[in-house]
Design a protein around this motif. Sequence first.
Motif, PDB file in Angstrom:
ATOM      1  N   VAL A   1       0.849  -1.196   0.000  1.00 16.09           N
ATOM      2  CA  VAL A   1       0.000   0.000   0.000  1.00 16.09           C
ATOM      3  C   VAL A   1       0.883   1.243   0.000  1.00 16.09           C
ATOM      4  CG1 VAL A   1      -1.653   1.360   1.347  1.00 16.09           C
ATOM      5  CG2 VAL A   1      -2.017  -1.101   1.069  1.00 16.09           C
ATOM      6  N   GLY A   2       1.903   1.236   0.854  1.00 12.46           N
ATOM      7  CA  GLY A   2       2.822   2.369   0.919  1.00 12.46           C
ATOM      8  C   GLY A   2       3.577   2.600  -0.374  1.00 12.46           C
TER       9      GLY A   2
ATOM     10  N   PHE B   1      -1.081  -0.648  -4.668  1.00 12.64           N
ATOM     11  CA  PHE B   1      -2.004  -0.094  -3.682  1.00 12.64           C
ATOM     12  C   PHE B   1      -3.206  -1.017  -3.474  1.00 12.64           C
ATOM     13  CE2 PHE B   1      -5.180   2.865  -2.018  1.00 12.64           C
ATOM     14  CZ  PHE B   1      -4.440   3.581  -1.095  1.00 12.64           C
ATOM     15  N   VAL B   2      -3.870  -1.386  -4.546  1.00 14.04           N
ATOM     16  CA  VAL B   2      -5.061  -2.250  -4.442  1.00 14.04           C
ATOM     17  C   VAL B   2      -4.669  -3.652  -3.991  1.00 14.04           C
ATOM     18  CG1 VAL B   2      -6.958  -3.302  -5.734  1.00 14.04           C
ATOM     19  CG2 VAL B   2      -6.387  -0.896  -6.103  1.00 14.04           C
ATOM     20  N   GLY B   3      -3.612  -4.197  -4.576  1.00 10.73           N
ATOM     21  CA  GLY B   3      -3.152  -5.523  -4.168  1.00 10.73           C
ATOM     22  C   GLY B   3      -2.802  -5.562  -2.697  1.00 10.73           C
ATOM     23  N   GLY B   4      -2.107  -4.530  -2.231  1.00  8.68           N
ATOM     24  CA  GLY B   4      -1.744  -4.460  -0.815  1.00  8.68           C
ATOM     25  C   GLY B   4      -2.949  -4.329   0.097  1.00  8.68           C
ATOM     26  N   LEU B   5      -3.934  -3.523  -0.312  1.00  7.40           N
ATOM     27  CA  LEU B   5      -5.157  -3.394   0.490  1.00  7.40           C
ATOM     28  C   LEU B   5      -5.890  -4.720   0.600  1.00  7.40           C
ATOM     29  CD1 LEU B   5      -6.756   0.007  -0.621  1.00  7.40           C
ATOM     30  CD2 LEU B   5      -5.829  -0.569   1.626  1.00  7.40           C
ATOM     31  N   LEU B   6      -6.092  -5.384  -0.528  1.00  2.46           N
ATOM     32  CA  LEU B   6      -6.802  -6.666  -0.521  1.00  2.46           C
ATOM     33  C   LEU B   6      -6.041  -7.705   0.302  1.00  2.46           C
ATOM     34  CD1 LEU B   6      -7.932  -6.903  -4.265  1.00  2.46           C
ATOM     35  CD2 LEU B   6      -9.341  -6.290  -2.283  1.00  2.46           C
ATOM     36  N   PHE B   7      -4.738  -7.774   0.105  1.00  4.85           N
ATOM     37  CA  PHE B   7      -3.925  -8.769   0.798  1.00  4.85           C
ATOM     38  C   PHE B   7      -3.924  -8.516   2.300  1.00  4.85           C
ATOM     39  CE2 PHE B   7       0.050 -10.835   2.099  1.00  4.85           C
ATOM     40  CZ  PHE B   7      -0.122 -12.077   1.513  1.00  4.85           C
ATOM     41  N   SER B   8      -3.710  -7.270   2.710  1.00  2.00           N
ATOM     42  CA  SER B   8      -3.648  -6.980   4.147  1.00  2.00           C
ATOM     43  C   SER B   8      -4.994  -7.191   4.824  1.00  2.00           C
ATOM     44  CB  SER B   8      -3.128  -5.560   4.403  1.00  2.00           C
ATOM     45  OG  SER B   8      -4.000  -4.593   3.856  1.00  2.00           O
ATOM     46  N   ALA B   9      -6.085  -6.878   4.136  1.00  2.00           N
ATOM     47  CA  ALA B   9      -7.420  -7.045   4.715  1.00  2.00           C
ATOM     48  C   ALA B   9      -7.894  -8.493   4.693  1.00  2.00           C
ATOM     49  CB  ALA B   9      -8.425  -6.161   3.967  1.00  2.00           C
ATOM     50  N   GLY B  10      -7.246  -9.339   3.909  1.00  2.00           N
ATOM     51  CA  GLY B  10      -7.687 -10.722   3.777  1.00  2.00           C
ATOM     52  C   GLY B  10      -8.959 -10.850   2.963  1.00  2.00           C
ATOM     53  N   VAL B  11      -9.186  -9.862   2.106  1.00  2.00           N
ATOM     54  CA  VAL B  11     -10.377  -9.831   1.256  1.00  2.00           C
ATOM     55  C   VAL B  11      -9.928 -10.111  -0.174  1.00  2.00           C
ATOM     56  CG1 VAL B  11     -12.254  -8.386   0.414  1.00  2.00           C
ATOM     57  CG2 VAL B  11     -11.471  -8.145   2.770  1.00  2.00           C
ATOM     58  N   PHE B  12     -10.529 -11.114  -0.804  1.00  2.00           N
ATOM     59  CA  PHE B  12     -10.107 -11.515  -2.143  1.00  2.00           C
ATOM     60  C   PHE B  12      -8.582 -11.677  -2.187  1.00  2.00           C
ATOM     61  CE2 PHE B  12     -14.035  -8.958  -3.006  1.00  2.00           C
ATOM     62  CZ  PHE B  12     -14.857 -10.030  -3.315  1.00  2.00           C
ATOM     63  N   THR B  13      -8.069 -12.393  -1.199  1.00  2.00           N
ATOM     64  CA  THR B  13      -6.627 -12.554  -1.022  1.00  2.00           C
ATOM     65  C   THR B  13      -5.924 -13.057  -2.283  1.00  2.00           C
ATOM     66  OG1 THR B  13      -7.058 -12.973   1.306  1.00  2.00           O
ATOM     67  CG2 THR B  13      -4.860 -13.525   0.504  1.00  2.00           C
ATOM     68  N   PRO B  14      -6.472 -14.032  -3.014  1.00  4.29           N
ATOM     69  CA  PRO B  14      -5.777 -14.464  -4.233  1.00  4.29           C
ATOM     70  C   PRO B  14      -5.650 -13.351  -5.278  1.00  4.29           C
ATOM     71  CG  PRO B  14      -7.350 -16.142  -3.549  1.00  4.29           C
ATOM     72  CD  PRO B  14      -7.605 -14.923  -2.705  1.00  4.29           C
ATOM     73  N   ILE B  15      -6.625 -12.470  -5.359  1.00  2.00           N
ATOM     74  CA  ILE B  15      -6.531 -11.352  -6.306  1.00  2.00           C
ATOM     75  C   ILE B  15      -5.442 -10.386  -5.852  1.00  2.00           C
ATOM     76  CG2 ILE B  15      -7.743  -9.360  -7.289  1.00  2.00           C
ATOM     77  CD1 ILE B  15     -10.325 -11.095  -7.108  1.00  2.00           C
ATOM     78  N   GLY B  16      -5.430 -10.049  -4.572  1.00  2.00           N
ATOM     79  CA  GLY B  16      -4.378  -9.183  -4.044  1.00  2.00           C
ATOM     80  C   GLY B  16      -3.005  -9.781  -4.260  1.00  2.00           C
ATOM     81  N   ALA B  17      -2.875 -11.079  -3.977  1.00  2.00           N
ATOM     82  CA  ALA B  17      -1.597 -11.763  -4.184  1.00  2.00           C
ATOM     83  C   ALA B  17      -1.222 -11.764  -5.664  1.00  2.00           C
ATOM     84  CB  ALA B  17      -1.675 -13.191  -3.652  1.00  2.00           C
ATOM     85  N   GLY B  18      -2.211 -11.919  -6.533  1.00  2.00           N
ATOM     86  CA  GLY B  18      -1.940 -11.904  -7.972  1.00  2.00           C
ATOM     87  C   GLY B  18      -1.428 -10.557  -8.441  1.00  2.00           C
ATOM     88  N   LEU B  19      -2.029  -9.470  -7.957  1.00  2.00           N
ATOM     89  CA  LEU B  19      -1.576  -8.126  -8.334  1.00  2.00           C
ATOM     90  C   LEU B  19      -0.142  -7.889  -7.850  1.00  2.00           C
ATOM     91  CD1 LEU B  19      -4.831  -6.098  -7.563  1.00  2.00           C
ATOM     92  CD2 LEU B  19      -3.922  -6.687  -9.821  1.00  2.00           C
ATOM     93  N   ILE B  20       0.138  -8.303  -6.618  1.00  2.00           N
ATOM     94  CA  ILE B  20       1.496  -8.153  -6.081  1.00  2.00           C
ATOM     95  C   ILE B  20       2.483  -9.000  -6.880  1.00  2.00           C
ATOM     96  CG2 ILE B  20       2.944  -8.659  -4.069  1.00  2.00           C
ATOM     97  CD1 ILE B  20       0.458  -7.847  -2.337  1.00  2.00           C
TER      98      ILE B  20
END
Length: 132
Positions: free
Chosen positions: A18-19, A62-81
């Motif tokens: 996110v940072g 930013f979006v990947g980090g938000l999703l990953f940290s929140a544990g919401v749609f974690t595979p999508i966040g992990a995919g963006l990262i």
Amino acid sequence: MANLGLLIIRLVIGLTFVGHGAQKLFGWFGGTGPSKTGEWLESIGIRPGGTIWAILAGSFEFVGGLLFSAGVFTPIGAGLITIIMIDAILSVHGRNGYWITNNGFEYNLVLIAVVIGVALIGPGEYVLFYHL
């Protein structure tokens, strides 16, 4: 304890991304914002439209980090990262070899392994919206 461990991993990795995204998108946390980041991207051969690529990369972080940290749609966040880290390997670090001491891709690969591992395991019980 496993759920607490997953929360710690998600928060540290996710909020770091996110940072990094905020640095590129908004110039926060000592970042240069989209136009200066775009100039740097063009200087390393990512042309045309360095600013567009900076906004895209910052958005993925930013979006990947938000999703990953929140544990919401974690595979999508992990995919963006993962996409951003593969890009960093291909465009900057890969030519320097493996070890980070030579500006290599060691750290990028570790981050990819962590986010994919968490995506495969699941985010744990401590998530923003458990039903997602």
